[in-house]
Design a protein around this motif. Sequence first.
Motif, short mmCIF file in Angstrom:
data_model
loop_
_atom_site.label_atom_id
_atom_site.label_comp_id
_atom_site.label_asym_id
_atom_site.label_seq_id
_atom_site.Cartn_x
_atom_site.Cartn_y
_atom_site.Cartn_z
N GLU A 103 41.57 6.02 25.07
CA GLU A 103 41.55 4.95 24.55
C GLU A 103 42.74 4.11 24.80
OE1 GLU A 103 40.05 4.59 20.92
OE2 GLU A 103 38.00 4.72 21.44
N ASP A 104 43.39 2.91 25.57
CA ASP A 104 44.19 1.92 24.94
C ASP A 104 44.16 1.74 24.52
OD1 ASP A 104 42.76 0.21 25.62
OD2 ASP A 104 42.96 -0.12 27.99
N SER A 105 44.99 0.26 23.55
CA SER A 105 45.20 0.14 22.17
C SER A 105 44.48 -1.14 21.97
CB SER A 105 46.52 -0.19 22.51
OG SER A 105 46.89 -1.25 23.43
N GLY A 106 43.83 -1.62 23.33
CA GLY A 106 42.51 -2.52 23.95
C GLY A 106 41.12 -2.31 23.31
N ASP A 107 40.80 -1.21 23.59
CA ASP A 107 39.82 0.14 23.46
C ASP A 107 40.20 -0.12 21.95
OD1 ASP A 107 38.89 -0.44 25.80
OD2 ASP A 107 39.10 1.49 26.37
N ALA A 108 41.03 0.91 21.74
CA ALA A 108 41.20 1.01 19.95
C ALA A 108 41.31 0.13 18.51
CB ALA A 108 42.44 1.60 19.49
N ALA A 109 40.97 -1.36 19.28
CA ALA A 109 41.38 -2.80 18.45
C ALA A 109 40.02 -3.18 18.60
CB ALA A 109 42.52 -3.57 18.94
N ILE A 110 39.52 -2.48 19.30
CA ILE A 110 37.62 -3.15 19.73
C ILE A 110 37.07 -2.14 18.87
CG2 ILE A 110 35.42 -4.00 21.67
CD1 ILE A 110 38.08 -4.79 23.50
N ARG A 111 37.21 -1.13 19.06
CA ARG A 111 36.61 -0.17 17.98
C ARG A 111 36.63 -0.81 16.64
NH1 ARG A 111 38.19 4.51 16.15
NH2 ARG A 111 40.12 4.65 18.00
N GLU A 112 38.07 -0.57 16.00
CA GLU A 112 37.87 -0.90 14.88
C GLU A 112 37.10 -1.50 14.12
OE1 GLU A 112 42.31 -0.35 14.46
OE2 GLU A 112 41.92 2.06 14.79
N THR A 113 37.92 -2.55 14.90
CA THR A 113 36.82 -4.27 14.78
C THR A 113 35.45 -4.07 14.44
OG1 THR A 113 38.57 -5.03 15.52
CG2 THR A 113 36.66 -6.58 15.20
N ARG A 114 34.82 -3.12 15.69
CA ARG A 114 33.37 -3.37 15.33
C ARG A 114 32.75 -1.89 14.06
NH1 ARG A 114 31.87 -0.19 20.20
NH2 ARG A 114 31.99 -2.61 21.62
N GLN A 115 33.95 -1.05 14.34
CA GLN A 115 33.13 -0.03 12.85
C GLN A 115 33.47 -1.20 11.49
OE1 GLN A 115 36.50 3.01 13.69
NE2 GLN A 115 34.61 3.83 14.60
N GLY A 116 34.63 -1.65 11.73
CA GLY A 116 34.88 -3.49 10.59
C GLY A 116 33.89 -3.92 10.21
N LEU A 117 33.03 -4.80 11.11
CA LEU A 117 31.70 -6.14 11.00
C LEU A 117 30.26 -4.66 10.76
CD1 LEU A 117 32.88 -7.46 14.17
CD2 LEU A 117 32.54 -8.73 11.59
N GLU A 118 30.12 -3.62 10.99
CA GLU A 118 29.29 -2.71 11.34
C GLU A 118 29.31 -2.30 9.72
OE1 GLU A 118 29.17 0.07 13.72
OE2 GLU A 118 28.50 -1.03 15.25
N SER A 119 30.64 -1.35 8.28
CA SER A 119 30.37 -1.99 7.34
C SER A 119 29.98 -2.72 6.64
CB SER A 119 32.36 -1.13 7.77
OG SER A 119 32.32 -0.59 6.30
N HIS A 120 30.86 -3.60 6.49
CA HIS A 120 30.50 -4.87 6.32
C HIS A 120 29.09 -5.07 5.96
CE1 HIS A 120 31.61 -8.79 4.07
NE2 HIS A 120 31.04 -9.30 4.75
N LEU A 121 28.67 -5.72 7.15
CA LEU A 121 27.25 -5.79 7.48
C LEU A 121 26.52 -5.17 6.57
CD1 LEU A 121 24.06 -7.14 8.69
CD2 LEU A 121 24.89 -5.50 10.91
N ALA A 122 26.71 -3.25 6.67
CA ALA A 122 25.68 -2.33 6.22
C ALA A 122 25.60 -2.95 4.75
CB ALA A 122 26.52 -0.85 6.27
N GLU A 123 27.34 -3.24 4.55
CA GLU A 123 27.69 -3.61 2.56
C GLU A 123 26.72 -4.67 1.92
OE1 GLU A 123 31.49 -5.21 -0.02
OE2 GLU A 123 31.62 -3.95 1.76
N ILE A 124 26.43 -5.12 2.93
CA ILE A 124 25.79 -7.19 3.02
C ILE A 124 24.30 -6.37 2.56
CG2 ILE A 124 24.80 -9.31 4.04
CD1 ILE A 124 28.03 -9.26 4.88
N GLU A 125 23.57 -4.82 3.53
CA GLU A 125 22.71 -5.41 3.63
C GLU A 125 22.37 -4.43 2.58
OE1 GLU A 125 23.00 -3.24 7.60
OE2 GLU A 125 22.28 -5.02 8.18
N SER A 126 23.06 -3.55 1.84
CA SER A 126 22.69 -2.67 0.41
C SER A 126 22.49 -3.33 -0.74
CB SER A 126 24.34 -2.10 0.52
OG SER A 126 23.54 -0.74 1.39
N GLN A 127 23.51 -4.54 -0.70
CA GLN A 127 23.76 -5.67 -1.52
C GLN A 127 22.01 -6.45 -1.85
OE1 GLN A 127 26.81 -8.19 -1.54
NE2 GLN A 127 27.87 -6.80 -1.69
N GLU A 128 21.83 -6.49 -0.67
CA GLU A 128 20.43 -7.55 -0.49
C GLU A 128 19.09 -6.46 -1.14
OE1 GLU A 128 17.87 -9.44 2.68
OE2 GLU A 128 19.37 -9.26 3.80
#
Length: 150
Positions: A40-65
């Motif tokens: 991965e180049d740095s752009g791909d890594a940044a996109i992957r990390e952002t996607r993982q962060g969003l998925e993690s946040h969404l999972a937290e919201i779903e767990s609370q619901e």
Amino acid sequence: MVRKDAIVKLHKQLLNRRDVLKKLVSGSSEGSSASRAIVEDSGDAAIRETRQGLESHLAEIESQELVQIRRAISLIQEGRYGHCEACNKNIPIARLKAVPYTMFCVDCAQKRESMGLPSNDVGSDWENAYEFEGRLNDQDVRIHDLDMEK
């Protein structure tokens, strides 16, 4: 009788949403950590990390619901669903249809928010969450088990 019928419909909706969230939460906890041999180049890594962060946040919201929905189902089983936990008045059916797992009427929710308290977040109220933890289960209630005359 109209209120009881509406609560029975809301109970079905809560059960359906609970089942969907259980699948989503269990699916997100397994994760998709397929090992990649791709460089991965740095752009791909940044996109992957952002996607993982969003998925993690969404999972937290779903767990609370999911916690809130389980609590609402528990209250239905106890015959206490639809009553404001602050003033003990009936929460209007229109509000329950909009937010079926709400624990407060509009007035009390607004008062709590103006004081900086969560208006509907069981996850941040650890004492309350602990109290309900033992009663939260995935057993479905039968219609004749509901006593809505209270």
